[in-house]
Design an enzyme around this catalytic site. Structure first.
Site, PDB file in Angstrom:
ATOM      1  N   ASP A 160     -16.188 -13.234  46.015  1.00  0.00           N
ATOM      2  CA  ASP A 160     -16.635 -13.205  44.629  1.00  0.00           C
ATOM      3  C   ASP A 160     -15.839 -12.133  43.874  1.00  0.00           C
ATOM      4  OD1 ASP A 160     -18.510 -13.210  42.265  1.00  0.00           O
ATOM      5  OD2 ASP A 160     -19.678 -14.476  43.598  1.00  0.00           O
ATOM      6  N   HIS A 230     -20.944 -10.232  38.759  1.00  0.00           N
ATOM      7  CA  HIS A 230     -21.270 -11.492  39.425  1.00  0.00           C
ATOM      8  C   HIS A 230     -21.327 -11.333  40.941  1.00  0.00           C
ATOM      9  CE1 HIS A 230     -20.737 -15.735  40.680  1.00  0.00           C
ATOM     10  NE2 HIS A 230     -21.243 -16.054  39.499  1.00  0.00           N
ATOM     11  N   SER A 538     -24.148 -20.399  41.174  1.00  0.00           N
ATOM     12  CA  SER A 538     -23.729 -19.172  41.850  1.00  0.00           C
ATOM     13  C   SER A 538     -24.922 -18.413  42.404  1.00  0.00           C
ATOM     14  CB  SER A 538     -22.976 -18.260  40.869  1.00  0.00           C
ATOM     15  OG  SER A 538     -21.717 -18.779  40.542  1.00  0.00           O
TER      16      SER A 538
END
Length: 944
Positions: A160, A230, A538
């Site tokens: 990520d 994220h 996600s």
């Protein structure tokens, strides 16, 4: 790319004898990079043995130099071109190559595939309680957490944007030594980089693929530190530790934790932020390098909330990397994408990894005072359009109109948070974000920069209606609160990508659905508070990664396929009201929305039976897809001959999909007992509509654990063409304790073969008669009369359903279509007879005939586009008066209102002014007309 050649220092002699030393830079295109792009050359896997040595890695690297050097002319040039050499488990390299070189290298017998290095895109406090792992903060004996020791010492690798190491979710307090099998490390293990500990045991970054594709290094620091948030969010959702008091600005307060809260975690940064120069994303070469490294380091689970467009498995780095990881017993979990709600071709189709859809959980994150209310279209700046301001796009809202008011914005085009920023910039005290038609009922909690409320499409229409109904619209905002136990839940989020599977239709996708809306988890303090709310597949992905971690702890010897089967076959397709899961518009969802169903961790810990897969199964699947033994052998790292008898419908997947059922199909499945000895399972079938399903044998008896049995499933259409769209059913094996369910999806179709004969067509026609007869037998209340020609029918003309509609997508200022003409049931000559046809093709020829008449009548006439001038072609000394029919809530004025023409072909100009009676009057197109009348004859009509 441009490379600068040698710098030459030349002496220049001026008149007068003085020497002037100047630097002359000679610029040339370097042959190494002139017309080159970055590519990944995939060569299957390595066969180093159980312990990889430095000599193994060096030997692999040199083999890559040798292979590429044979095409580029030298070992040195190959070294210069290669920027990644995959040497641990994945065999291949990434290099700068010209198109011609790519074509030649692809023919090499050692090369499986070669593909462009492209960018992929990135796809809690209460969600674990919603999934049944705890109740009011307490963990019962039936909880998967208790059974699996909270995922103790399972290692979860996350690909990520990196990690924020200071987050309390990665605190190592109370954790024992790092497992000895771990071979990973932390790059830039400093305070400025990523300092690791006994919880966060690995952190690496991969940016060479980004650099090769974009032509520069990322703007972020060279470390795995998360500057986006994220990566920290997804990693902590999968394996973050217990953090009491986690909240976002005081809301959603509770204890944050991951699915495997006692797991060890490692961050592999492969995604880089976009800058003003562009280039953001997760590049293929970096992703493949990170997967190779995670396999080598000793990960048990690899979690990737990354994806892209559907593509061939052998050109998909995530599929290729997953294949190698699965061979090493590593579970791979991927998100399905955020391209819903339309029925789309599923973007992430890795046959070995788990694919996630997304659901809404039963948690909704929502100075009471009245303020004036205004919509964006009514508050646009002079240089901005009402349409852009309605969406509250950047620099479209006038502060003089909005300051001190609540601003109503419509969702779409720009990010939700960016709309709030624009509202705040203009001085709004709050914002109401109304869904557009595509978002419908999907409500998402966001950390806005000002007080904000997100409402559904239908509620938004009511607010717009209220604003239009009163001269002084007002609204007030109530204090936000966290709502628990909302119903119905789960429901499928609008943006969650759907099936079917475009690459391999016989495999149903997505695999599973998990919480993914309004998820609170750790975040990067470089951009936000310690915790943040995020939504997307996600977020679903790490939920399943966390549960996979629990299963890996509880059943360390289970294969990735067994773990996948346990998760899928125990899923549920009903919500907390006991009704079928619904989609974003509250309609019944289908397996293309939710896959096997919604995740149930406690059931997954004890599935009873599993559909397992081994290496040969995967290779047979690839053989059935590609039918190239030599290429498949490279993937296997050993000689392998494709079986000619294998059919991909027999791939032992925990679902059944028949995308082209004609007549009867019989397929095979194997199922393994993991639930105890001397158990008997019986088959329970729920057949898809108009499809008969039989199972043989109907009973399976297992005498011992890990015993495997085979059964056959026969699907038959009750009548030809019974499944004109996908229809679904299920097959359940039960011993009254365990309920092992897989879905059956069927789509009908023709199977004429390569050469279609008249007999094929007749047979197909007769099948349609059969289908119609099937329904008429059940509802025999119809009759047919003799055809007759009807003349003088009323309510004509009317627009045909197939006629293409406006608006003009290229030039919205020009109305399209121009004109309508007859085009349905038109009789005209065809060869030596006449036939009846329908379509805009028929309308077109009607207009052509009239145009020909006009050309005959006015031989000197030219094709004209009527813009804002009218030419008189009707006579001398004529006067026309303007007659306006204004669109609703729009005033239209014409100047001059009268046009006098003294001669034929004389041209006059006039101006039309249009003004909305009130802000936001036209939220959709409205229409009127302008006519120029002489006496009673309308000479021209123009739609406004």
């Amino acid at each position: 790319m441009v490379a600068f050649g040698p710098v030459h220092l030349l002496n220049w002699r001026r008149r007068g004898g003085k020497t002037d030393s100047r630097v002359c830079v000679h610029v040339e295109l370097s042959p190494s990079f002139a017309l080159k792009k970055s590519y990944v050359v995939y060569m299957g896997g390595h066969s180093h043995g159980p312990e990889i040595t430095a000599q193994d890695l060096d030997r692999a690297t040199n083999s890559h130099y040798e292979l590429l050097g044979s095409y580029l002319g030298s070992h040195e040039r190959a070294k210069e071109a290669i920027f990644y050499s995959y040497t641990s488990h994945i065999n291949g390299f990434a290099a700068h190559l010209e198109d011609q070189e790519v074509e030649e290298i692809s023919k090499h017998p050692e090369v499986v595939s070669i593909f462009l290095n492209r960018a992929r895109k990135l796809h809690t406090t209460r969600s674990w309680e919603f999934l049944g792992l705890e109740r009011d903060g307490n963990t019962g004996i039936a909880s998967a957490w208790k059974k699996a020791r909270y995922g103790e010492d399972t290692i979860i690798a996350n690909l990520d944007t990196g990690v924020w190491p200071e987050s309390q979710s990665f605190n190592d307090e109370g954790m024992g030594p790092v497992p000895s099998r771990w071979k990973g490390s932390c790059q830039n293990n400093t305070k400025a980089g990523v300092p690791c500990n006994k919880k966060l045991i690995g952190a690496k970054y991969f940016d060479k693929g980004f650099t090769a594709a974009v032509g520069r290094r990322p703007s972020e620091s060279p470390s795995a530190r998360d500057d986006d948030g994220h990566g920290s969010h997804t990693l902590s959702t999968a394996g973050g530790g217990f953090v009491p008091g986690a909240n976002v600005f005081g809301f959603g307060n509770g204890t944050a934790k991951g699915g495997s809260p006692k797991a060890r975690v490692a961050a592999y940064k492969v995604c880089w932020q976009e800058t003003a120069q562009g280039g953001g994303g997760c590049y293929d070469a970096d992703v493949l390098a990170a997967i190779d490294e995670a396999i080598h380091d000793g990960a048990d689970v690899i979690s990737m909330s990354i994806g892209g467009s559907p593509e061939d498995y052998l050109l998909d780095p995530i599929a290729l990397g997953s294949f190698q990881a699965i061979q090493k017993g590593i579970v791979v979990v991927c998100s399905a994408g955020n391209d819903g709600p339309g029925l789309k071709l599923h973007p992430t189709l890795r046959h070995g990894s788990l694919q996630l859809g997304e659901s809404l959980t039963n948690k909704a994150l929502p100075k009471e005072s009245f303020y004036p209310l205004i919509d964006g279209a009514s508050a646009h700046l002079p240089n901005a359009s009402s349409a852009d301001a309605n969406l509250c796009q950047a620099n479209t809202i006038d502060p003089q109109k909005v300051k001190g008011k609540i601003l109503l914005c419509v969702r779409g085009v720009t990010a939700r948070l960016d709309k709030g920023k624009e509202a705040a910039r203009a001085g709004a005290v709050g914002m109401i974000l109304a869904n557009d038609v595509s978002s419908q009922n999907e409500i998402i909690a966001d950390p806005h920069v000002l007080p904000a409320a997100h409402i559904s499409y239908s509620d938004g229409k009511e607010v717009f209606s209220y604003i239009g109904s009163t001269k002084y619209p007002y609204a007030y905002l109530t204090r936000s609160r966290t709502e628990l136990e909302t119903k119905p839940a789960p429901a499928i989020a609008a943006f969650s990508s759907r099936g079917p599977n475009v690459i391999t239709p016989v495999i149903l996708k997505p695999d599973i659905t998990a919480p993914g809306v309004n998820i609170i988890a750790a975040f990067s303090e470089a951009v936000s508070s310690p915790f943040n709310i995020e939504s997307g597949t996600s977020m679903s992905c790490p939920h399943v990664s966390g549960i996979a971690g629990l299963l890996k702890t509880l059943q360390p010897d289970w294969s990735p396929a067994a773990i996948k089967s346990a998760i899928m076959t125990t899923a549920r397709s009903r919500d907390n009201n006991g009704k079928p899961i619904s989609n974003e518009i509250k309609e019944k969802a289908t397996p293309f929305d939710y896959g096997a169903g919604h995740l149930r961790p406690n059931r997954a810990m004890d599935p009873g039976l599993v559909y397992d897969l081994n290496k040969t199964d995967y290779l047979n699947f690839l053989c059935g897809t590609y039918n190239k033994s030599s290429r498949i052998a490279k993937l296997a790292n050993e000689p392998f001959n494709c079986s000619k008898s294998f059919d991909v419908v027999d791939f032992n997947y925990p679902s059944i999909t028949v995308p082209n059922l004609n007549g009867t199909v019989t397929l095979t499945r194997r199922i393994k007992n993991v639930g105890g000895s001397n158990v008997i399972y019986k088959a329970v079938v729920r057949s898809p509509p108009r499809i008969s399903v039989t199972v043989e044998p109907k009973t399976l008896k297992f005498e011992k654990t890990l015993e495997e049995k085979e059964f056959k499933v026969t699907l038959k259409a009750e009548i030809a063409g019974a499944a004109i769209d996908y229809v679904f059913g299920s097959l359940l094996w039960t011993d009254e304790k365990h309920y092992v369910r897989i879905l059956c999806g069927v789509l009908g179709g023709h199977s004429h073969g390569p050469e279609i004969t008249a007999a094929h067509l007749d047979r197909a026609t007769n099948s349609h008669y059969e289908l119609l007869g099937f329904y008429m037998e059940r509802s025999p209340m119809a009759y047919m009369t003799q055809p007759r020609t009807q003349v003088g029918t009323k309510s004509v003309p009317s627009i045909a359903a197939f006629s293409s509609k406006g608006p003009n997508a290229i030039t919205p200022g020009i109305l399209k279509p121009d004109i309508t003409a007859p085009g349905v049931n038109i009789i005209a000559a065809t060869g030596t007879s006449f036939a009846m046809e329908s379509g805009t093709s028929m309308s077109c020829t009607h207009i052509s005939g009239i145009a020909d008449l006009l050309k005959t009548l006015h031989a000197d006439g030219i094709p004209a586009a009527i813009k804002s001038a009218i030419m008189n072609v009707g006579g001398l000394n004529v006067t026309y008066n303007a007659v306006v029919k204004s669109p609703p809530d729009i005033t239209v004025s014409v100047e001059p209102k009268t046009l006098k023409f003294e001669t034929s072909l004389e041209e006059k100009e006039f101006k039309v002014t249009m003004k909305a009676k009130k802000a936001g009057a036209a939220t959709d197109y409205v229409f009127g007309s302008l006519g120029q009348m002489m006496g009673r004859n309308i000479a021209l009509g123009v739609l406004l």
